[in-house]
Design an enzyme around this catalytic site. Sequence first.
Site, short mmCIF file in Angstrom:
data_model
loop_
_atom_site.label_atom_id
_atom_site.label_comp_id
_atom_site.label_asym_id
_atom_site.label_seq_id
_atom_site.Cartn_x
_atom_site.Cartn_y
_atom_site.Cartn_z
N HIS A 168 0.77 -1.33 -0.05
CA HIS A 168 0.07 -0.06 -0.16
C HIS A 168 0.85 1.31 0.14
O HIS A 168 1.53 1.52 0.90
CB HIS A 168 -1.02 -0.11 1.30
CG HIS A 168 -1.82 -1.13 1.27
ND1 HIS A 168 -2.21 -1.64 2.37
CD2 HIS A 168 -2.59 -1.81 0.11
CE1 HIS A 168 -2.87 -2.84 2.23
NE2 HIS A 168 -3.12 -2.80 0.56
N GLU A 171 1.54 3.91 2.72
CA GLU A 171 1.92 3.70 3.93
C GLU A 171 3.38 3.81 4.04
O GLU A 171 4.28 2.61 3.87
CB GLU A 171 1.52 2.34 4.43
CG GLU A 171 -0.04 2.12 4.50
CD GLU A 171 -0.67 0.62 4.47
OE1 GLU A 171 -1.95 0.73 4.28
OE2 GLU A 171 -0.02 -0.37 4.21
N GLU A 336 1.94 -4.00 11.38
CA GLU A 336 1.40 -2.69 11.06
C GLU A 336 1.88 -1.69 12.04
O GLU A 336 2.39 -1.86 13.23
CB GLU A 336 0.11 -2.86 11.49
CG GLU A 336 -1.10 -3.86 10.65
CD GLU A 336 -1.39 -3.28 9.42
OE1 GLU A 336 -1.20 -2.13 9.23
OE2 GLU A 336 -1.83 -3.87 8.43
ZN ZN Z 1 -1.69 -1.53 4.33
#
Ligand code: ZN
Length: 376
Positions: A168, A171, A336
């Site tokens: 992504h 990010e 994350e």
């Molecule tokens: Zn992501």
Amino acid sequence: MALIITDRFDGGNIKVLDSQDPGDVRLEIRDDIRASLFQWFSFQVSNCKSLSLNLKIMNAVKSSYPDGWKGYEAFASYDLQKWFRVRTLFDGQVLSIQHRPDHDVMYFSYFPPFSYDRHQQLLARSQISTHCRQEELGLSAEGRTLSLLMIGTPSPVMKKVWIICRQHPGETMGEWFAKGVLDRLLEEGGIAEELRQRAVIYVVPNMNPDGAILGNLRTNARGANLNREWMNPTLARSPEVYWVRNRIHATGVDFFLDIHGDEDLPYCFAAGCEGVPHYSSRIAGMEAEFRSLYENENPDFQQKIGYVPDEPGNADLRIAANYICETFGCSSLTLEMPFKENKGNPSQDSNWDHNSAQTLGASLVKVLAKMSLLST
Ligand code: ZN
């Protein structure tokens, strides 16, 4: 001098509706190039020294993760090196960024950017190390190289660790993390040497170079969310996953990490693959060991808060970590990091930013070296 606001640079994203009054500037974040998703912004404001700026992102409530604006503060910079948070308010509809700049030109960004130029420098600096090889796996949808860095010497007895970052593109902390991993892993001696003796580390610092340059939040130049393409990637729609997945199949994998940022949760955590059919107590044990080693190693990482695990058998196998866990029967995690200030760090004066993401990446080298999978 009138204000000038532009996003016409690598990774830029903003639409100017009205910039006549510095105290009431109206902006919008634009969609990804071929998908109705948005949250990432990055833009330059010029002729703004000593003005009381109020930059209003009018469509904030319609963004992909409106809860991401609650408790969020934007990043800003004058020199593109040092980034700091600025006063930011969300009234439930509009996100207002307020600041009185000390210099003529100021940059604002959802998170400190990681430009294509910086990406190329990271690759170039890494590949001249005697411990590293650079391999171009193929081309992205727009013809940019998909670069793999291999650290260590492949042999039948070596474990294989894969780390992929920034599927992504908004990010950016994912690539700051990759930089931290690589800088530490290429050091002479010490823990880096210990790990290189036991494992080959395969790092893809940027899975989505097109999306990154286009200023996209989640998709590539064809509108594909790469982290939903792992079951059946195609050269037409998701060449980035196609090439990297091929290489993983050719090489094998013993431990897999996919590096992301979460818009909403203000914590660093690692999500496992509990919903994968081949999930086992052996894999669960490795995941638990990884989390506990990381928590001890770096105060930004914690294991109390994270995603609710999938029910057994309910995993979405189009997601990279799930696909890899199911296909190779190995431990496979999605790591994350937050955009917001990190509430998981017990220190009062922690300031979560790109440097913290880089440090978290550097810490990974010691965590891996201590894992029982890689230390025997
Ligand atoms: Zn992501």
